[in-house]
Design an enzyme around this catalytic site. Structure first.
Site, PDB file in Angstrom:
ATOM      1  N   THR A 120      12.283  29.476  59.471  1.00 54.51           N
ATOM      2  CA  THR A 120      11.497  28.179  58.429  1.00 54.51           C
ATOM      3  C   THR A 120      12.315  27.202  58.999  1.00 54.51           C
ATOM      4  O   THR A 120      13.582  27.134  60.016  1.00 54.51           O
ATOM      5  CB  THR A 120      12.797  28.747  57.482  1.00 54.51           C
ATOM      6  OG1 THR A 120      12.914  30.456  56.915  1.00 54.51           O
ATOM      7  CG2 THR A 120      13.501  27.039  55.799  1.00 54.51           C
ATOM      8  N   GLU A 150       7.235  27.750  57.101  1.00 55.22           N
ATOM      9  CA  GLU A 150       7.973  28.298  57.903  1.00 55.22           C
ATOM     10  C   GLU A 150       6.574  28.419  58.732  1.00 55.22           C
ATOM     11  O   GLU A 150       5.229  28.326  58.671  1.00 55.22           O
ATOM     12  CB  GLU A 150       7.644  29.913  57.557  1.00 55.22           C
ATOM     13  CG  GLU A 150       9.454  30.545  56.836  1.00 55.22           C
ATOM     14  CD  GLU A 150       9.449  29.933  55.613  1.00 55.22           C
ATOM     15  OE1 GLU A 150       8.347  28.975  55.364  1.00 55.22           O
ATOM     16  OE2 GLU A 150      10.784  29.297  55.144  1.00 55.22           O
ATOM     17  N   CYS A 191      21.880  27.751  47.558  1.00 56.08           N
ATOM     18  CA  CYS A 191      20.906  26.860  47.610  1.00 56.08           C
ATOM     19  C   CYS A 191      19.901  26.857  46.517  1.00 56.08           C
ATOM     20  O   CYS A 191      19.286  26.525  45.566  1.00 56.08           O
ATOM     21  CB  CYS A 191      19.927  26.997  48.510  1.00 56.08           C
ATOM     22  SG  CYS A 191      19.488  28.430  49.357  1.00 56.08           S
ATOM     23  N   TYR A 251      22.129  32.491  49.026  1.00 55.86           N
ATOM     24  CA  TYR A 251      20.918  32.250  48.044  1.00 55.86           C
ATOM     25  C   TYR A 251      21.568  31.778  46.862  1.00 55.86           C
ATOM     26  O   TYR A 251      21.130  31.357  46.380  1.00 55.86           O
ATOM     27  CB  TYR A 251      20.824  33.306  48.429  1.00 55.86           C
ATOM     28  CG  TYR A 251      19.301  33.121  49.364  1.00 55.86           C
ATOM     29  CD1 TYR A 251      19.864  33.003  50.795  1.00 55.86           C
ATOM     30  CD2 TYR A 251      17.744  33.358  49.676  1.00 55.86           C
ATOM     31  CE1 TYR A 251      18.278  32.548  51.398  1.00 55.86           C
ATOM     32  CE2 TYR A 251      17.251  33.039  49.784  1.00 55.86           C
ATOM     33  CZ  TYR A 251      16.514  33.208  51.365  1.00 55.86           C
ATOM     34  OH  TYR A 251      15.749  32.604  51.376  1.00 55.86           O
ATOM     35  N   CYS A 290      13.797  24.317  49.918  1.00 53.23           N
ATOM     36  CA  CYS A 290      14.803  25.131  51.050  1.00 53.23           C
ATOM     37  C   CYS A 290      15.145  24.096  52.029  1.00 53.23           C
ATOM     38  O   CYS A 290      13.608  23.256  52.405  1.00 53.23           O
ATOM     39  CB  CYS A 290      14.352  25.833  51.510  1.00 53.23           C
ATOM     40  SG  CYS A 290      14.801  26.519  52.661  1.00 53.23           S
ATOM     41  N   HIS A 324      23.456  34.729  55.895  1.00 51.12           N
ATOM     42  CA  HIS A 324      22.653  34.065  55.189  1.00 51.12           C
ATOM     43  C   HIS A 324      22.715  34.038  53.241  1.00 51.12           C
ATOM     44  O   HIS A 324      21.397  33.440  52.146  1.00 51.12           O
ATOM     45  CB  HIS A 324      21.084  34.223  55.403  1.00 51.12           C
ATOM     46  CG  HIS A 324      20.186  33.126  55.235  1.00 51.12           C
ATOM     47  ND1 HIS A 324      20.329  31.628  55.933  1.00 51.12           N
ATOM     48  CD2 HIS A 324      19.702  32.794  55.116  1.00 51.12           C
ATOM     49  CE1 HIS A 324      19.812  30.644  55.397  1.00 51.12           C
ATOM     50  NE2 HIS A 324      18.604  31.646  55.103  1.00 51.12           N
ATOM     51  N   GLU A 378      10.147  33.426  48.485  1.00 50.65           N
ATOM     52  CA  GLU A 378      11.134  32.909  50.028  1.00 50.65           C
ATOM     53  C   GLU A 378      11.929  33.794  49.100  1.00 50.65           C
ATOM     54  O   GLU A 378      12.873  34.045  49.898  1.00 50.65           O
ATOM     55  CB  GLU A 378      10.796  31.511  49.299  1.00 50.65           C
ATOM     56  CG  GLU A 378      11.960  31.271  50.872  1.00 50.65           C
ATOM     57  CD  GLU A 378      13.173  31.403  50.809  1.00 50.65           C
ATOM     58  OE1 GLU A 378      13.376  31.481  49.689  1.00 50.65           O
ATOM     59  OE2 GLU A 378      13.668  31.298  52.003  1.00 50.65           O
ATOM     60  N   CYS A 425      20.085  26.039  56.840  1.00 48.29           N
ATOM     61  CA  CYS A 425      21.363  27.070  57.248  1.00 48.29           C
ATOM     62  C   CYS A 425      21.009  28.312  58.251  1.00 48.29           C
ATOM     63  O   CYS A 425      21.413  28.519  58.589  1.00 48.29           O
ATOM     64  CB  CYS A 425      20.919  27.719  55.541  1.00 48.29           C
ATOM     65  SG  CYS A 425      20.538  26.439  53.912  1.00 48.29           S
TER      66      CYS A 425
HETATM   67 FE1  SF4 Z   1      16.945  27.792  52.933  1.00 49.29          FE
HETATM   68 FE2  SF4 Z   1      18.177  28.317  50.981  1.00 49.29          FE
HETATM   69 FE3  SF4 Z   1      17.806  29.935  53.253  1.00 49.29          FE
HETATM   70 FE4  SF4 Z   1      19.254  27.279  53.090  1.00 49.29          FE
HETATM   71  S1  SF4 Z   1      19.936  29.193  52.097  1.00 49.29           S
HETATM   72  S2  SF4 Z   1      18.170  27.751  54.937  1.00 49.29           S
HETATM   73  S3  SF4 Z   1      17.962  26.109  51.680  1.00 49.29           S
HETATM   74  S4  SF4 Z   1      16.820  29.660  52.192  1.00 49.29           S
HETATM   75 FE    FE Z   2      15.655  31.132  53.672  1.00 47.63          FE
END
Ligand code: SF4
Ligand code: FE
Length: 489
Positions: free
Chosen positions: A191, A259, A301, A298, A100, A294, A445, A104
């Site tokens: 995060t 985190e 990422c 996912y 991660c 968000h 996560e 974001c």
């Molecule tokens: Fe992390 Fe993925 Fe969330 Fe971006 S979208 S903060 S890379 S878990």
């Molecule tokens: Fe995340």
């Protein structure tokens, strides 16, 4: 952009002095402390890509506020192309870091707050959007990293914020002054918090009129004296902390984002940094839009991470001489299929995005929830296949100390060897990488980040428009609808 690359980002973090604790001790420099440095490097990749010609189109955007070239991570989506570029960027970053990269969360917070501030102003005649724009222009021009701070501790979950025996279980306003407010409480699982420049505080849930003091959106500098952070432990973090370069599996970037708890101890926030203050009716929309953005991420990422995992397993099969086995190819095919399926849903919810009244674009919320729900299954299936293919040795390998030992190193090299022309160290490194990517904190996560699976199921049911589906079924089964029945009467 004031911060132009990864090195300047690192320096910018040394220029601030937030209060961060880890294992009971204060961290003085997050860029050099072994617990935080890998996560800082992952976030630095978001800066580095923007400085490379190859990725500039994905990693930068043109600000609709100033016309300046800015990091995409500080941009307000202006069209569907922006939404899709974000998804492509996140996959590349997942591939480059296999973890991660944290930035974001603030990005999605910026987009959620921007669009809702517009709607609050339209309805109530407030000036939240103007304040937010001024703050955002500085974020864009200086290229700062923002931690989107949403999740409250929640205390006794059978009670709402206003009914908690300890009101601090939800961030809330404890004092109103002529020039601003004082807030208290905490945010958990934050995060990238320890390596951000600014905190964007948002409510954790939809609130009612009784909970007005909890309806607060505001921005706070990370090194405000009233803020204390506690960095969390992760599976196998002692390996990382002792700089065990091979055994930590993914030494440069860490297993997962990093985190922290952020505690707010009577933090004063001036008016110009407040973007919602008591308008409880809008809190649900902020949470909902933030979550949708968000959840859309996912499938990008995590797909980038799964690309690396698939590559690791495929290389391990080559090392072990099993790459041509039909069942190996079949399982790798399944890993790729699942990864691309996830990516498809990220692209789909972006392609189906629409403008909010502010002009900021929002992803298709149903598809975004489906996307994240699939991550909680497909990433686990991909990890299961990786462990299946890697074999039990990823759980029983001797340590790098034994690999390099004068006494037993020759035994490790002899009995952990694979095909003749690949060094045994490659097998061990790849094994450790697979171990780090399929275990403990990384997989948790994937399950709970961007909301636990049940949160998506609630939204999927709510948005599923069952009434319409029932009508479709009735029409095809020849069952008259209520309206038809009325007409006959
Ligand atoms: Fe992390 Fe993925 Fe969330 Fe971006 S979208 S903060 S890379 S878990
Ligand atoms: Fe995340």
């Amino acid at each position: 952009m004031k911060i132009k690359n990864g090195a300047e980002y690192m320096q910018s973090l040394r220029d601030v002095n937030p209060k961060i604790y880890y294992k009971g001790k204060r961290i003085e420099d997050v860029t050099r402390h072994p617990a935080t440095a890998p996560h800082v490097r992952a976030a630095a990749m978001t800066y580095a890509l923007a400085s490379r010609e190859k990725y500039r189109d994905l990693a930068t955007a043109t600000s609709h506020l100033t016309g300046n070239v800015i990091s995409r991570f500080t941009h307000v989506h202006q069209n569907i192309e922006d939404l899709i570029k974000k998804i492509k960027l996140l996959r590349v970053l997942g591939q480059k870091t296999a973890t991660c990269f944290q930035r974001c969360v603030g990005f999605d917070g910026i987009n959620a707050v921007y669009s809702v501030a517009y709607e609050v102003d339209q309805k109530l005649g407030t000036d939240y959007l103007e304040r937010f724009k001024k703050w955002l222009i500085r974020i864009q021009d200086e290229n700062l990293m923002v931690v989107g701070a949403m999740t409250d501790p929640k205390g006794d979950r059978s009670k709402g914020p206003a009914d908690q025996p300890d009101l601090d279980q939800y961030v809330h306003v404890v004092e109103r002054r002529d020039d601003g407010v004082v807030i208290r409480g905490a945010k958990l699982h934050m995060t990238g918090a320890v390596n951000s420049h600014e905190i964007l505080v948002m409510p954790t849930t939809a609130l009612d009129e009784r909970s007005k003091d909890f309806a607060i959106v505001c921005a706070i500098p990370i090194d405000h004296p009233g803020i204390t952070m506690i960095f969390g432990r992760q599976a196998s973090d002692d390996r990382r902390d002792r700089l065990e370069w091979i055994d930590s599996g993914k030494p440069r970037f860490g297993a997962v984002g990093g985190e922290a708890v952020i505690a707010f101890d009577d933090v004063f926030v001036p008016h110009e940094r407040i973007f919602l203050n008591g308008e409880a009716e809008f809190t649900g929309t902020i949470v909902y839009r933030f979550a949708a953005h968000h959840r859309a991420n996912y499938g990008a990422c995590k797909t980038g991470i799964m690309d690396v995992l698939t590559g690791a397993v495929a290389y391990l099969a080559q090392i072990q001489g099993t790459a041509k086995g039909s069942h190996i190819r079949e399982k790798i095919t399944e890993m790729i299929h699942l990864s691309e399926t996830l990516y498809s849903s990220s692209i789909a919810c972006s392609a189906e995005g629409e403008a909010t009244p502010s002009g900021a674009y929002l992803v298709d919320t149903m598809l975004a929830n489906v996307c994240k729900q699939n991550v909680t299954r497909f990433h686990f299936e991909v990890a299961r296949l990786a462990i299946d293919l890697a074999g039990g040795f990823i759980a029983t390998m001797p340590s790098e100390y034994d690999l390099h030992s004068e006494d037993v190193g020759h035994l490790v090299k002899k009995y952990f060897s694979g095909v003749a022309d690949i060094p045994v160290e490659d097998r061990i490194k790849i094994g450790r990488l697979i171990e780090a990517m399929t275990g403990g904190t990384a997989m948790i996560e994937s399950m709970h980040g961007a909301g636990s699976p049940q949160a998506q199921r609630i939204m999927i049911f709510r948005e599923g428009d069952l009434e319409k589906k029932i009508k479709l079924a009735k029409a095809l089964a020849g069952i008259p609808s209520k309206r038809d029945k009325k007409k006959k009467k």
